[in-house]
Design a protein around this motif. Structure first.
Motif, PDB file in Angstrom:
ATOM      1  N   ARG A 275       0.819  -1.208   0.000  1.00  0.00           N
ATOM      2  CA  ARG A 275       0.000   0.000   0.000  1.00  0.00           C
ATOM      3  C   ARG A 275       0.853   1.257   0.000  1.00  0.00           C
ATOM      4  NH1 ARG A 275      -3.227  -1.628   5.223  1.00  0.00           N
ATOM      5  NH2 ARG A 275      -1.085  -2.265   5.658  1.00  0.00           N
ATOM      6  N   GLN A 276       2.076   1.167   0.495  1.00  0.00           N
ATOM      7  CA  GLN A 276       2.928   2.335   0.587  1.00  0.00           C
ATOM      8  C   GLN A 276       3.826   2.507  -0.639  1.00  0.00           C
ATOM      9  OE1 GLN A 276       2.507   4.457   3.095  1.00  0.00           O
ATOM     10  NE2 GLN A 276       0.883   3.079   3.780  1.00  0.00           N
ATOM     11  N   ASN A 277       3.794   1.537  -1.551  1.00  0.00           N
ATOM     12  CA  ASN A 277       4.677   1.598  -2.716  1.00  0.00           C
ATOM     13  C   ASN A 277       3.907   1.276  -3.983  1.00  0.00           C
ATOM     14  OD1 ASN A 277       7.718   1.774  -1.659  1.00  0.00           O
ATOM     15  ND2 ASN A 277       6.513   0.562  -0.237  1.00  0.00           N
ATOM     16  N   PRO A 278       2.983   2.156  -4.374  1.00  0.00           N
ATOM     17  CA  PRO A 278       2.227   1.884  -5.592  1.00  0.00           C
ATOM     18  C   PRO A 278       3.141   1.869  -6.805  1.00  0.00           C
ATOM     19  CG  PRO A 278       1.871   4.139  -4.862  1.00  0.00           C
ATOM     20  CD  PRO A 278       2.647   3.450  -3.777  1.00  0.00           C
ATOM     21  N   ASP A 279       2.787   1.046  -7.777  1.00  0.00           N
ATOM     22  CA  ASP A 279       3.570   0.930  -9.005  1.00  0.00           C
ATOM     23  C   ASP A 279       2.650   1.282 -10.165  1.00  0.00           C
ATOM     24  OD1 ASP A 279       5.005   0.200 -11.208  1.00  0.00           O
ATOM     25  OD2 ASP A 279       5.677  -1.716 -10.402  1.00  0.00           O
ATOM     26  N   ASP A 280       2.937   2.425 -10.824  1.00  0.00           N
ATOM     27  CA  ASP A 280       2.063   2.886 -11.897  1.00  0.00           C
ATOM     28  C   ASP A 280       2.026   1.903 -13.056  1.00  0.00           C
ATOM     29  OD1 ASP A 280       1.467   5.152 -10.469  1.00  0.00           O
ATOM     30  OD2 ASP A 280       3.044   6.361 -11.405  1.00  0.00           O
ATOM     31  N   ASP A 281       3.052   1.064 -13.185  1.00  0.00           N
ATOM     32  CA  ASP A 281       3.127   0.114 -14.292  1.00  0.00           C
ATOM     33  C   ASP A 281       2.611  -1.270 -13.893  1.00  0.00           C
ATOM     34  OD1 ASP A 281       3.867  -0.454 -16.985  1.00  0.00           O
ATOM     35  OD2 ASP A 281       5.604  -1.553 -16.241  1.00  0.00           O
ATOM     36  N   ALA A 282       2.118  -1.410 -12.674  1.00  0.00           N
ATOM     37  CA  ALA A 282       1.674  -2.725 -12.195  1.00  0.00           C
ATOM     38  C   ALA A 282       0.449  -3.181 -12.980  1.00  0.00           C
ATOM     39  CB  ALA A 282       1.346  -2.664 -10.711  1.00  0.00           C
ATOM     40  N   PRO A 283       0.468  -4.400 -13.526  1.00  0.00           N
ATOM     41  CA  PRO A 283      -0.683  -4.877 -14.288  1.00  0.00           C
ATOM     42  C   PRO A 283      -1.887  -5.253 -13.425  1.00  0.00           C
ATOM     43  CG  PRO A 283       1.013  -6.560 -14.199  1.00  0.00           C
ATOM     44  CD  PRO A 283       1.607  -5.345 -13.576  1.00  0.00           C
ATOM     45  N   ILE A 284      -1.654  -5.537 -12.134  1.00  0.00           N
ATOM     46  CA  ILE A 284      -2.758  -5.866 -11.234  1.00  0.00           C
ATOM     47  C   ILE A 284      -2.582  -5.088  -9.938  1.00  0.00           C
ATOM     48  CG2 ILE A 284      -3.946  -7.685  -9.924  1.00  0.00           C
ATOM     49  CD1 ILE A 284      -2.876  -9.710 -11.956  1.00  0.00           C
ATOM     50  N   VAL A 285      -3.605  -4.327  -9.568  1.00  0.00           N
ATOM     51  CA  VAL A 285      -3.610  -3.600  -8.302  1.00  0.00           C
ATOM     52  C   VAL A 285      -4.940  -3.866  -7.605  1.00  0.00           C
ATOM     53  CG1 VAL A 285      -3.457  -1.362  -7.145  1.00  0.00           C
ATOM     54  CG2 VAL A 285      -2.122  -1.779  -9.230  1.00  0.00           C
ATOM     55  N   VAL A 286      -4.875  -4.416  -6.402  1.00  0.00           N
ATOM     56  CA  VAL A 286      -6.068  -4.703  -5.606  1.00  0.00           C
ATOM     57  C   VAL A 286      -6.005  -3.851  -4.342  1.00  0.00           C
ATOM     58  CG1 VAL A 286      -7.411  -6.493  -4.421  1.00  0.00           C
ATOM     59  CG2 VAL A 286      -6.084  -7.072  -6.473  1.00  0.00           C
ATOM     60  N   GLU A 287      -7.062  -3.113  -4.075  1.00  0.00           N
ATOM     61  CA  GLU A 287      -7.088  -2.238  -2.902  1.00  0.00           C
ATOM     62  C   GLU A 287      -8.384  -2.437  -2.107  1.00  0.00           C
ATOM     63  OE1 GLU A 287      -6.688   1.718  -4.410  1.00  0.00           O
ATOM     64  OE2 GLU A 287      -4.519   1.554  -4.681  1.00  0.00           O
TER      65      GLU A 287
ATOM     66  N   ARG B 295       3.580  -7.202  -9.868  1.00  0.00           N
ATOM     67  CA  ARG B 295       4.520  -6.473 -10.717  1.00  0.00           C
ATOM     68  C   ARG B 295       4.563  -7.050 -12.129  1.00  0.00           C
ATOM     69  NH1 ARG B 295       9.366  -6.639  -6.221  1.00  0.00           N
ATOM     70  NH2 ARG B 295       8.430  -5.167  -4.716  1.00  0.00           N
ATOM     71  N   ARG B 296       4.883  -6.203 -13.069  1.00  0.00           N
ATOM     72  CA  ARG B 296       4.937  -6.630 -14.454  1.00  0.00           C
ATOM     73  C   ARG B 296       6.054  -7.657 -14.667  1.00  0.00           C
ATOM     74  NH1 ARG B 296       2.378  -4.877 -18.717  1.00  0.00           N
ATOM     75  NH2 ARG B 296       1.572  -3.073 -17.569  1.00  0.00           N
ATOM     76  N   ARG B 297       5.736  -8.699 -15.402  1.00  0.00           N
ATOM     77  CA  ARG B 297       6.665  -9.756 -15.812  1.00  0.00           C
ATOM     78  C   ARG B 297       7.263 -10.525 -14.638  1.00  0.00           C
ATOM     79  NH1 ARG B 297       9.775  -7.458 -21.270  1.00  0.00           N
ATOM     80  NH2 ARG B 297       7.848  -7.031 -22.409  1.00  0.00           N
ATOM     81  N   GLU B 298       6.518 -10.657 -13.575  1.00  0.00           N
ATOM     82  CA  GLU B 298       6.947 -11.529 -12.484  1.00  0.00           C
ATOM     83  C   GLU B 298       6.024 -12.742 -12.422  1.00  0.00           C
ATOM     84  OE1 GLU B 298       6.616 -10.200  -8.445  1.00  0.00           O
ATOM     85  OE2 GLU B 298       4.522  -9.559  -8.638  1.00  0.00           O
ATOM     86  N   ILE B 299       6.525 -13.799 -11.798  1.00  0.00           N
ATOM     87  CA  ILE B 299       5.671 -14.913 -11.410  1.00  0.00           C
ATOM     88  C   ILE B 299       5.401 -14.736  -9.926  1.00  0.00           C
ATOM     89  CG2 ILE B 299       5.425 -17.408 -11.176  1.00  0.00           C
ATOM     90  CD1 ILE B 299       7.260 -17.784 -13.530  1.00  0.00           C
ATOM     91  N   LEU B 300       4.159 -14.418  -9.595  1.00  0.00           N
ATOM     92  CA  LEU B 300       3.768 -14.235  -8.206  1.00  0.00           C
ATOM     93  C   LEU B 300       3.041 -15.488  -7.734  1.00  0.00           C
ATOM     94  CD1 LEU B 300       3.501 -12.209  -5.755  1.00  0.00           C
ATOM     95  CD2 LEU B 300       1.139 -11.901  -6.555  1.00  0.00           C
ATOM     96  N   GLY B 301       3.622 -16.176  -6.760  1.00  0.00           N
ATOM     97  CA  GLY B 301       2.956 -17.314  -6.147  1.00  0.00           C
ATOM     98  C   GLY B 301       2.018 -16.838  -5.053  1.00  0.00           C
ATOM     99  N   VAL B 302       0.829 -17.417  -4.979  1.00  0.00           N
ATOM    100  CA  VAL B 302      -0.151 -17.061  -3.952  1.00  0.00           C
ATOM    101  C   VAL B 302      -0.423 -18.299  -3.113  1.00  0.00           C
ATOM    102  CG1 VAL B 302      -2.481 -16.192  -3.498  1.00  0.00           C
ATOM    103  CG2 VAL B 302      -1.179 -15.324  -5.459  1.00  0.00           C
ATOM    104  N   VAL B 303      -0.165 -18.193  -1.810  1.00  0.00           N
ATOM    105  CA  VAL B 303      -0.340 -19.330  -0.913  1.00  0.00           C
ATOM    106  C   VAL B 303      -1.221 -18.923   0.267  1.00  0.00           C
ATOM    107  CG1 VAL B 303       1.908 -20.285  -1.544  1.00  0.00           C
ATOM    108  CG2 VAL B 303       1.714 -18.816   0.477  1.00  0.00           C
ATOM    109  N   GLY B 304      -1.718 -19.934   0.950  1.00  0.00           N
ATOM    110  CA  GLY B 304      -2.552 -19.708   2.128  1.00  0.00           C
ATOM    111  C   GLY B 304      -3.229 -21.017   2.496  1.00  0.00           C
ATOM    112  N   GLY B 305      -3.729 -21.084   3.693  1.00  0.00           N
ATOM    113  CA  GLY B 305      -4.410 -22.288   4.136  1.00  0.00           C
ATOM    114  C   GLY B 305      -5.704 -22.514   3.381  1.00  0.00           C
ATOM    115  N   SER B 306      -6.269 -23.709   3.514  1.00  0.00           N
ATOM    116  CA  SER B 306      -7.543 -24.020   2.866  1.00  0.00           C
ATOM    117  C   SER B 306      -8.623 -23.074   3.383  1.00  0.00           C
ATOM    118  CB  SER B 306      -7.941 -25.468   3.154  1.00  0.00           C
ATOM    119  OG  SER B 306      -6.985 -26.360   2.615  1.00  0.00           O
ATOM    120  N   GLY B 307      -9.418 -22.561   2.461  1.00  0.00           N
ATOM    121  CA  GLY B 307     -10.502 -21.670   2.843  1.00  0.00           C
ATOM    122  C   GLY B 307     -10.124 -20.219   3.011  1.00  0.00           C
ATOM    123  N   THR B 308      -8.866 -19.868   2.699  1.00  0.00           N
ATOM    124  CA  THR B 308      -8.452 -18.468   2.854  1.00  0.00           C
ATOM    125  C   THR B 308      -8.827 -17.609   1.646  1.00  0.00           C
ATOM    126  OG1 THR B 308      -6.241 -19.084   2.042  1.00  0.00           O
ATOM    127  CG2 THR B 308      -6.551 -18.950   4.438  1.00  0.00           C
TER     128      THR B 308
END
Length: 275
Positions: free
Chosen positions: A5-17, A37-50
């Motif tokens: 939230r403190q480091n917005p990226d104007d070139d970011a392809p996905i922004v969720v607020e 961020r653009r051209r990264e592989i972002l892994g998303v993890v969390g427990g079941s039901g999150t």
């Protein structure tokens, strides 16, 4: 780790607020923030039901949030009707769990579906040639084009789903548990294919996974969902420094240590080959 939230990226392809998702009285997300961020592989993890898949469905417009804002490729998609989302939808591809192939269509015909939907003016011959190219790009043999999903192995179904996700030359690629149900060799091959596609095509990849090997091998950063929010985003070394019970148990448990040791051995072996 960075506070998104403190480091917005104007070139970011996905922004969720401030994302809020509810099902009846049950709140899945409450004030979730994320920047991909653009051209990264972002892994998303969390427990079941999150709500990992719910987050992905919100980003691609299949889940209407109760509150919050989602920008994809510079366009705000929350609160917009389907017709206004069509333009941005052409710029992403999605591989759902299990491939989600149409059982009555061949692999090639499955890949042609989004081409028919978004580019009906394309002739049959060109559409078939594009589908053929995407099937080969996914790592399937050419003879798989004429096969039906029932004739494919689990790994081949995943690749067929990947070929369809690539049909429109997307900028964003969403993968929901792509290696689930695959044997270790098949999972490792799929990981390598994902990394190669990302590097070759310049893709941004949003990857939901439970596979620790996948996180270590191909993810540039990892986002952790817990307590109805993204509680941490960073590289794995950064996450290992985080003092949160779930993160510590996930990455420092027996499987986490095993994946880390395997990754370290591969890194050491590669470095020895260089020397």
């Amino acid at each position: 780790m960075t506070d998104e939230r403190q480091n917005p990226d104007d070139d970011a392809p996905i922004v969720v607020e401030g994302l809020v998702n509810r099902f009846g009285d049950f709140t899945v997300h409450d004030g979730l923030d994320l920047i991909v961020r653009r051209r990264e592989i972002l892994g998303v993890v969390g427990g079941s039901g999150t709500g990992k898949s719910v987050l992905m469905r919100s980003i691609i417009g299949l889940q209407q949030p109760a509150a919050g804002r989602i920008d994809v490729l510079g366009k705000t998609i929350t609160g917009e009707d389907l017709d206004k989302k069509i333009g941005v939808r052409r710029r992403w591809g999605v591989l759902f769990q299990g491939g989600a192939l149409f059982s009555t269509l061949t692999v090639g015909e499955n890949v042609e579906v989004p081409l028919k939907q978004f580019y009906p003016e394309i002739g049959d011959e060109l559409r078939r040639e594009i589908a053929r190219y995407k099937v080969l790009l996914s790592g399937l043999p050419e003879d798989a084009i004429a096969k039906y999903p029932s004739e494919l192995s689990g790994g081949m179904k995943k690749r067929a789903g990947l070929a369809r996700a690539l049909a429109l030359d997307p900028e964003l690629l969403f993968l929901d548990e792509p290696t689930a149900g695959l044997d270790p060799i098949g999972a490792a091959k799929f990981d390598r294919q994902t990394r190669e596609l990302k590097d070759t095509l310049g893709l941004t990849v949003f990857l939901i996974t439970h596979d620790l090997d996948t996180l270590y091998e191909i993810c540039d950063r990892v986002a952790v969902i817990a307590e109805k929010k993204i509680i941490a985003v960073g590289t794995i070394p950064e996450l290992l420094e985080t003092r949160h019970p779930w993160i510590e148990e996930y990455f420092n448990g027996p499987r986490g240590r095993g994946a880390r040791n395997t990754h370290n051995l591969k890194t050491l072996s590669a470095s020895e080959q260089v020397w």
